[in-house]
Design a protein around this motif. Structure first.
Motif, short mmCIF file in Angstrom:
data_model
loop_
_atom_site.label_atom_id
_atom_site.label_comp_id
_atom_site.label_asym_id
_atom_site.label_seq_id
_atom_site.Cartn_x
_atom_site.Cartn_y
_atom_site.Cartn_z
N CYS A 1 -4.06 13.31 -3.00
CA CYS A 1 -3.94 13.19 -1.55
C CYS A 1 -2.94 14.19 -0.97
O CYS A 1 -3.02 14.55 0.19
CB CYS A 1 -3.54 11.78 -1.17
SG CYS A 1 -4.85 10.57 -1.39
N CYS B 1 -3.13 7.55 2.29
CA CYS B 1 -4.39 6.84 2.45
C CYS B 1 -4.19 5.32 2.54
O CYS B 1 -5.14 4.59 2.76
CB CYS B 1 -5.34 7.20 1.30
SG CYS B 1 -4.66 6.85 -0.33
N ARG B 2 -2.94 4.86 2.39
CA ARG B 2 -2.59 3.45 2.49
C ARG B 2 -3.49 2.59 1.61
O ARG B 2 -4.13 1.63 2.07
CB ARG B 2 -2.66 2.97 3.96
CG ARG B 2 -1.95 3.84 4.96
CD ARG B 2 -0.62 4.35 4.53
NE ARG B 2 0.39 3.28 4.28
CZ ARG B 2 1.61 3.50 3.80
NH1 ARG B 2 1.98 4.72 3.49
NH2 ARG B 2 2.43 2.52 3.61
N LEU B 3 -3.48 2.91 0.32
CA LEU B 3 -4.23 2.11 -0.64
C LEU B 3 -3.26 1.43 -1.59
O LEU B 3 -2.16 1.93 -1.82
CB LEU B 3 -5.18 3.01 -1.44
CG LEU B 3 -6.41 3.53 -0.70
CD1 LEU B 3 -7.21 4.45 -1.61
CD2 LEU B 3 -7.28 2.39 -0.18
N VAL C 1 0.84 -1.19 0.00
CA VAL C 1 0.00 0.00 0.00
C VAL C 1 0.87 1.25 0.00
O VAL C 1 2.02 1.22 0.45
CB VAL C 1 -0.96 0.02 1.21
CG1 VAL C 1 -1.99 -1.09 1.08
CG2 VAL C 1 -0.19 -0.08 2.51
N HIS D 1 -0.65 9.66 -3.98
CA HIS D 1 -1.61 10.17 -4.94
C HIS D 1 -1.50 11.68 -5.01
O HIS D 1 -1.46 12.34 -3.96
CB HIS D 1 -3.04 9.81 -4.52
CG HIS D 1 -3.28 8.33 -4.48
ND1 HIS D 1 -3.54 7.65 -3.32
CD2 HIS D 1 -3.30 7.40 -5.48
CE1 HIS D 1 -3.72 6.35 -3.61
NE2 HIS D 1 -3.57 6.18 -4.91
N ASP E 1 -3.01 2.07 -7.88
CA ASP E 1 -4.13 2.18 -8.81
C ASP E 1 -3.63 2.89 -10.06
O ASP E 1 -3.25 4.05 -10.01
CB ASP E 1 -5.26 2.97 -8.14
CG ASP E 1 -6.47 3.11 -9.06
OD1 ASP E 1 -6.37 2.77 -10.26
OD2 ASP E 1 -7.51 3.57 -8.57
#
Ligand SMILES: [Zn+2]
Ligand SMILES: [Zn+2]
Length: 90
Positions: free
Chosen positions: A34, A10-12, A6, A31, A15
């Motif tokens: 972000c 935002c710890r995603l 991640v 991001h 993408d």
């Protein structure tokens, strides 16, 4: 399920559809949305520092597109000042 790496505040997981920028301090990816960096603006950034690294390392370093012309180092103004239009010219 395997753990997915991640990124960002935002710890995603990554993408591909979202613009991301790499922090030069922690090598993490963020991001743009972000961290408040637009993709167009990122083109102007030489070294990006994320909000956390900016605290430690200072703000991001911007590229200088229009660098002022540098005078040639050395000769003319080294030592004695020369005035244009002085009498020695005649
Ligand atoms: Zn994010
Ligand atoms: Zn960082």
């Amino acid at each position: 399920m395997a753990s997915v790496p991640v990124y960002c505040l935002c710890r995603l997981p990554y993408d591909v559809t979202r613009f991301m920028i790499e922090c030069d301090g922690c090598q993490d990816w963020f991001h743009g949305s972000c961290v408040g960096v637009e993709e167009e603006a990122a083109a102007e950034i030489d070294l990006y520092h994320c909000p956390q690294c900016a605290v430690l390392r200072g703000p991001s370093v911007m590229k200088r597109r229009r660098a002022p012309p540098k005078p040639a180092p050395g000769d003319a103004d080294a030592g004695r000042p020369v005035r244009t239009g002085s009498a020695q010219f005649v």
